[in-house]
Design an enzyme around this catalytic site. Sequence first.
Site, PDB file in Angstrom:
ATOM      1  N   GLY A 182       0.826  -1.202   0.000  1.00  0.00           N
ATOM      2  CA  GLY A 182       0.000   0.000   0.000  1.00  0.00           C
ATOM      3  C   GLY A 182       0.857   1.248   0.000  1.00  0.00           C
ATOM      4  N   GLN A 183       0.184   2.389  -0.155  1.00  0.00           N
ATOM      5  CA  GLN A 183       0.856   3.687  -0.174  1.00  0.00           C
ATOM      6  C   GLN A 183       0.387   4.487   1.029  1.00  0.00           C
ATOM      7  OE1 GLN A 183       3.071   4.991  -2.606  1.00  0.00           O
ATOM      8  NE2 GLN A 183       3.335   6.765  -1.288  1.00  0.00           N
TER       9      GLN A 183
ATOM     10  N   GLY B 134       0.951   7.684   4.067  1.00  0.00           N
ATOM     11  CA  GLY B 134       1.160   9.116   4.030  1.00  0.00           C
ATOM     12  C   GLY B 134       2.614   9.536   3.913  1.00  0.00           C
ATOM     13  N   PHE B 135       3.538   8.665   4.340  1.00  0.00           N
ATOM     14  CA  PHE B 135       4.954   8.998   4.279  1.00  0.00           C
ATOM     15  C   PHE B 135       5.720   8.114   3.308  1.00  0.00           C
ATOM     16  CE2 PHE B 135       3.860  10.776   8.461  1.00  0.00           C
ATOM     17  CZ  PHE B 135       4.308  12.069   8.268  1.00  0.00           C
ATOM     18  N   GLY B 136       5.017   7.354   2.521  1.00  0.00           N
ATOM     19  CA  GLY B 136       5.690   6.518   1.545  1.00  0.00           C
ATOM     20  C   GLY B 136       5.073   5.135   1.444  1.00  0.00           C
TER      21      GLY B 136
ATOM     22  N   VAL C 277       4.617   0.925   1.404  1.00  0.00           N
ATOM     23  CA  VAL C 277       4.913  -0.181   2.305  1.00  0.00           C
ATOM     24  C   VAL C 277       5.013  -1.455   1.474  1.00  0.00           C
ATOM     25  CG1 VAL C 277       4.155  -1.494   4.317  1.00  0.00           C
ATOM     26  CG2 VAL C 277       3.649   0.944   4.173  1.00  0.00           C
TER      27      VAL C 277
ATOM     28  N   LYS D 190       8.362  -0.141   5.591  1.00  0.00           N
ATOM     29  CA  LYS D 190       7.837   1.190   5.278  1.00  0.00           C
ATOM     30  C   LYS D 190       9.002   2.044   4.765  1.00  0.00           C
ATOM     31  CE  LYS D 190       5.550   5.104   7.566  1.00  0.00           C
ATOM     32  NZ  LYS D 190       5.056   5.575   8.876  1.00  0.00           N
TER      33      LYS D 190
ATOM     34  N   ASP E  86      -4.162   9.878  13.218  1.00  0.00           N
ATOM     35  CA  ASP E  86      -4.668   9.364  11.943  1.00  0.00           C
ATOM     36  C   ASP E  86      -5.269   7.974  12.129  1.00  0.00           C
ATOM     37  OD1 ASP E  86      -5.267   9.610   9.253  1.00  0.00           O
ATOM     38  OD2 ASP E  86      -3.397   8.683   8.597  1.00  0.00           O
TER      39      ASP E  86
END
Length: 671
Positions: free
Chosen positions: A363-364, A366-368, A370, A384, A481
């Site tokens: 997945g994508q 918020g900080f990059g 995974v 990550k 979040d």
Amino acid sequence: MVHIISVTKVIQLIFIYSLTATLHDPAFGDSPPYNTCSSSAADSGHAGAIYSNLKKVLISLALNASAAKFSDASSGNDSDRVYGLYMCLNYISNDTCNNCITTATQDITKLCPNKTDAIVWEEVCQLRYAYGNFFGQLDVSGNIPKYNRKNISEPERYRSVVNNTLNNLTKLAAFDPSNEMYATGEVPFTNSDTLYALVQCTKDLSADDCDACLNKAIADILSCCYFSRGARLLSRSCYLRYELYAFYNGDTEASVSVGNQASGKSNQRRMWMIIILAAVAAFLLLVVASTGYFFAAKKVARKRKGMVRKQIQLHKIGDASKTGLRYQHVRGRDDDLKAQDFYIDLETLDVATSNFSDSNMLGQGGFGPVYKGVLSDGKEIAVKRLSSCSEQGNAEFTNEVLLILKLQHKNLVKLLGFCVDGDEKLLVYEFMPNSSLDAILFDPRKRGLLCWSKRINIVNGIVKGILYLHEDSRLRIIHRDLKASNVLLDYDMNPKISDFGMARIFAGSEGEVNTARIVGTYGYMAPEYAMEGLYSIKSDVFSFGVLLIEIITGRRNTGFNQSRGATAPNLLAYAWHLWNEGNALDLIDPLLTDTCSPDEFLRYIHIGLLCVQEDAFDRPTMSSVVVMLQGETITLCQPQKPAFSFGRVTDDDDNNYCSVNGLTISDLSPR
């Protein structure tokens, strides 16, 4: 030695080939058709008319099979009327169904001649006829179990996984009209094995009868065959099967190990192989020994070099004046976690993730992105990889590494290690096999895997995890979040909260912080945080309230589809509307109606609405929420109107993470 080993491997390959070549069906000892015939024959006075009507019914069903997976037909008058139906498994094509029923028609007349009641099961279909009307009538008599001849290594654990999976699929098939009495699912069992299961009922049954039929089938199959790798249950009114290969995708057990069969060699070629291997045995031994010595020496040198590099880089990650960290490790009350003990070099992570292949991307965030990885010892990990443009710089990265390593709770995703190499910054977490909560909760085919008890277990786990961050960890942490995609599920569907990239540390007893940087996800953000940049523990309470209502209703807050003509921009607004009308039970997930108490559902909706009140002061703390969830006798106050609009946000699906503003953050300070 090499010669002996090679001969042994050749013998093993010959044995495997000869064994698999003799199996008509690699999974089961016998092969279809299977049949059950009544002991009574047709009355001689009506035999001619009955046989004629049976022939008409079978021809009619065979014709229908080219266009439908289920059909019934009858022919004749009251005294000689014949009834018949067939069912093809939903995953096959109409042509395959037609061929299967054509074969079943021939088999049933051959195997059960002149019988008053008969049923035959082929590989992917079943055909039944009787001289009495059985349409819409549940019949679980004479169920026939068939099991794979190979046993499982952990039968009791496997039995539990199979039971849970089949029960969940039963609810999907029986009570979700969109599934049309059919459901399939796959659940990880071990690192290398996945359970694939299928359930299906004849469409003439009611939902309750379908549920009853499959429950009886589950009980029958698990009482006799739980030790087996796979099994199927043949019933007049339903069918189930499970295997450790995707049989409903066309796979066979033989195809899983097809390499074994492809390894067969002719006698002449094997002889040449043995001769060549014998001739070069001494040379190979010398090469292996030399290579082993070379790599061992290189590994030692690289390790020494890596230790020096790590020490240099660890001095550079983070500003000591800002973070308050003066050492390369975090001192606990009774332990001493050294950062270098958790350092994983980039080369190892490159190999584990196949050079961060897109096929391994989970997945994508918020900080990059995974990625899934597999270490040399077979351990599965999630890596990550922080975006180079992310504002999660050295200080934030140090925060995440040094603090999460200290956070130990069963409902938090565990950080296993980290890497800093030039511009690369990576975090290595434990891998969660069942992905994230949103991937199951909002998937109409998978949602049935989450029965009421599992959903409540997930809710309670999330509460405990957030409570630990707010009150029980050594430093107060606000997630900021919390959402369905940041709740991961382990093998047993237990929740673990992930993504602490936006968690911020509170100094001392400080209860609220202001930030110019607004990051989060639309639909989960508290209004005071979205509009004013104010965040506190009550911000996470708001997010939890949204998540709670989503979990028990099976609906997303954002992108909510309006129903009953109500004007509502999102799920919270609609829930508030129904609550005030006294119709909150309309929100219950249809898949939960048989397992969920209405009073319990209303209580959870009530708690959810208390958590999403517009004024942060009115919201309960997480410790209060725990008490509310556990104490049925506690009187809950009336909720105030929730916040329906959320101001400015950073969309979770927006990949441009370089334009956010700076962050104001306090120094680290222990409690």
